[in-house]
Design a protein around this motif. Structure first.
Motif, PDB file in Angstrom:
ATOM      1  N   LYS A  83     -26.741  -3.572  18.695  1.00 28.92           N
ATOM      2  CA  LYS A  83     -27.692  -4.448  18.711  1.00 28.92           C
ATOM      3  C   LYS A  83     -28.261  -5.804  19.495  1.00 28.92           C
ATOM      4  CE  LYS A  83     -28.527  -2.550  14.194  1.00 28.92           C
ATOM      5  NZ  LYS A  83     -28.896  -1.993  12.549  1.00 28.92           N
ATOM      6  N   ALA A  84     -27.239  -6.444  19.035  1.00 28.26           N
ATOM      7  CA  ALA A  84     -26.849  -7.716  19.815  1.00 28.26           C
ATOM      8  C   ALA A  84     -27.379  -7.083  21.668  1.00 28.26           C
ATOM      9  CB  ALA A  84     -25.468  -8.461  19.633  1.00 28.26           C
ATOM     10  N   LEU A  85     -26.000  -6.087  22.066  1.00 26.41           N
ATOM     11  CA  LEU A  85     -26.252  -5.969  23.314  1.00 26.41           C
ATOM     12  C   LEU A  85     -27.625  -5.640  23.802  1.00 26.41           C
ATOM     13  CD1 LEU A  85     -24.621  -5.326  26.218  1.00 26.41           C
ATOM     14  CD2 LEU A  85     -23.893  -3.002  25.275  1.00 26.41           C
ATOM     15  N   ALA A  86     -28.003  -4.878  23.194  1.00 31.10           N
ATOM     16  CA  ALA A  86     -29.311  -3.880  23.215  1.00 31.10           C
ATOM     17  C   ALA A  86     -30.287  -5.320  23.666  1.00 31.10           C
ATOM     18  CB  ALA A  86     -29.964  -2.745  22.764  1.00 31.10           C
ATOM     19  N   PRO A  89     -22.736  -1.106  14.469  1.00 31.68           N
ATOM     20  CA  PRO A  89     -23.806  -0.930  15.214  1.00 31.68           C
ATOM     21  C   PRO A  89     -24.516  -2.610  15.347  1.00 31.68           C
ATOM     22  CG  PRO A  89     -23.364   0.314  13.428  1.00 31.68           C
ATOM     23  CD  PRO A  89     -22.622  -0.535  14.167  1.00 31.68           C
ATOM     24  N   ILE A  90     -23.543  -3.210  14.434  1.00 29.76           N
ATOM     25  CA  ILE A  90     -24.493  -4.892  14.652  1.00 29.76           C
ATOM     26  C   ILE A  90     -24.340  -5.016  16.284  1.00 29.76           C
ATOM     27  CG2 ILE A  90     -24.045  -7.048  13.966  1.00 29.76           C
ATOM     28  CD1 ILE A  90     -23.407  -5.992  11.182  1.00 29.76           C
ATOM     29  N   ASN A  91     -22.625  -5.560  16.662  1.00 36.18           N
ATOM     30  CA  ASN A  91     -22.549  -5.703  18.133  1.00 36.18           C
ATOM     31  C   ASN A  91     -23.430  -4.727  19.157  1.00 36.18           C
ATOM     32  OD1 ASN A  91     -19.306  -5.536  16.696  1.00 36.18           O
ATOM     33  ND2 ASN A  91     -20.393  -6.799  16.978  1.00 36.18           N
ATOM     34  N   GLN A 136     -23.252   6.277  21.865  1.00 34.85           N
ATOM     35  CA  GLN A 136     -23.715   5.193  20.589  1.00 34.85           C
ATOM     36  C   GLN A 136     -24.629   4.184  21.706  1.00 34.85           C
ATOM     37  OE1 GLN A 136     -22.499   4.806  17.200  1.00 34.85           O
ATOM     38  NE2 GLN A 136     -22.067   5.988  17.831  1.00 34.85           N
ATOM     39  N   LEU A 137     -24.394   4.007  23.137  1.00 33.34           N
ATOM     40  CA  LEU A 137     -25.117   3.412  23.946  1.00 33.34           C
ATOM     41  C   LEU A 137     -27.027   3.997  23.712  1.00 33.34           C
ATOM     42  CD1 LEU A 137     -22.791   1.835  26.962  1.00 33.34           C
ATOM     43  CD2 LEU A 137     -23.501   0.878  24.717  1.00 33.34           C
ATOM     44  N   ALA A 138     -26.502   4.993  24.198  1.00 34.91           N
ATOM     45  CA  ALA A 138     -28.091   5.537  24.494  1.00 34.91           C
ATOM     46  C   ALA A 138     -28.972   6.240  23.028  1.00 34.91           C
ATOM     47  CB  ALA A 138     -27.908   7.789  24.134  1.00 34.91           C
ATOM     48  N   GLU A 139     -28.177   5.388  21.720  1.00 38.43           N
ATOM     49  CA  GLU A 139     -28.767   5.889  20.690  1.00 38.43           C
ATOM     50  C   GLU A 139     -30.172   4.116  20.338  1.00 38.43           C
ATOM     51  OE1 GLU A 139     -26.941   6.126  16.762  1.00 38.43           O
ATOM     52  OE2 GLU A 139     -25.407   7.714  17.549  1.00 38.43           O
TER      53      GLU A 139
END
Length: 157
Positions: free
Chosen positions: A40-43, A36-38, A79-82
């Protein structure tokens, strides 16, 4: 004027890190999942750049040829969609190892891409052609907000 910013995305070492597996982030089939940390950075990078995700990771290869997504790709898409992200496409598979740069170059040419970054934890031998468009992510940490800020600063110049 092109408004899209393309992000060529590796998964292992970018969306996960050296601790992800031990911390319980796994795909349904038991491999190292995304952290999730990674994510969030990508998002953050996607949101700040109007980013479009193109999967260049080896995760994509089976997905290209199967009528149905393999379980790890379903997991990745979920995961990306979240985080409000989706994959727009994939780089083609050249059919041999160590040609990721050639695969990315084909995508850049066929999509007429000008604005992009390549996120990978490995510098392949054919990445020299991309100059400053390649950003090497540290696999120990995966993609971080510090990385995102460096990428944004570089693109602003």
């Amino acid at each position: 004027m092109e408004t899209k910013f393309y992000i060529f995305l590796d998964v292992d070492g970018v969306l996960n890190n050296e601790k992800s597996y031990d911390e319980g982030y796994r795909t349904p089939d038991g491999f190292c999942g995304v952290d999730p940390i990674n994510l969030k950075a990508l998002a953050s990078l996607v949101n700040q750049t109007n980013g479009v995700l193109i999967l260049s990771s080896d995760w994509r290869i089976k997905d290209i040829y199967d009528a149905e997504d393999p379980i790890h790709m379903i997991y990745l898409r979920e995961q990306l969609a979240e985080y409000g992200m989706n994959l727009e496409g994939f780089t083609p598979d050249c059919g041999k190892r160590n040609c990721r740069g050639a695969e990315i170059a084909i995508s850049i040419k066929t999509r007429h891409i000008k604005n992009y970054v390549i996120l990978d934890d490995e510098r392949f031998s054919d990445f020299g052609q991309f100059g400053n468009h390649f950003y090497k992510v540290d696999w120990h940490t995966g993609l971080t907000m510090e990385d995102v800020n460096k990428i944004i600063d570089k693109e602003a110049k």
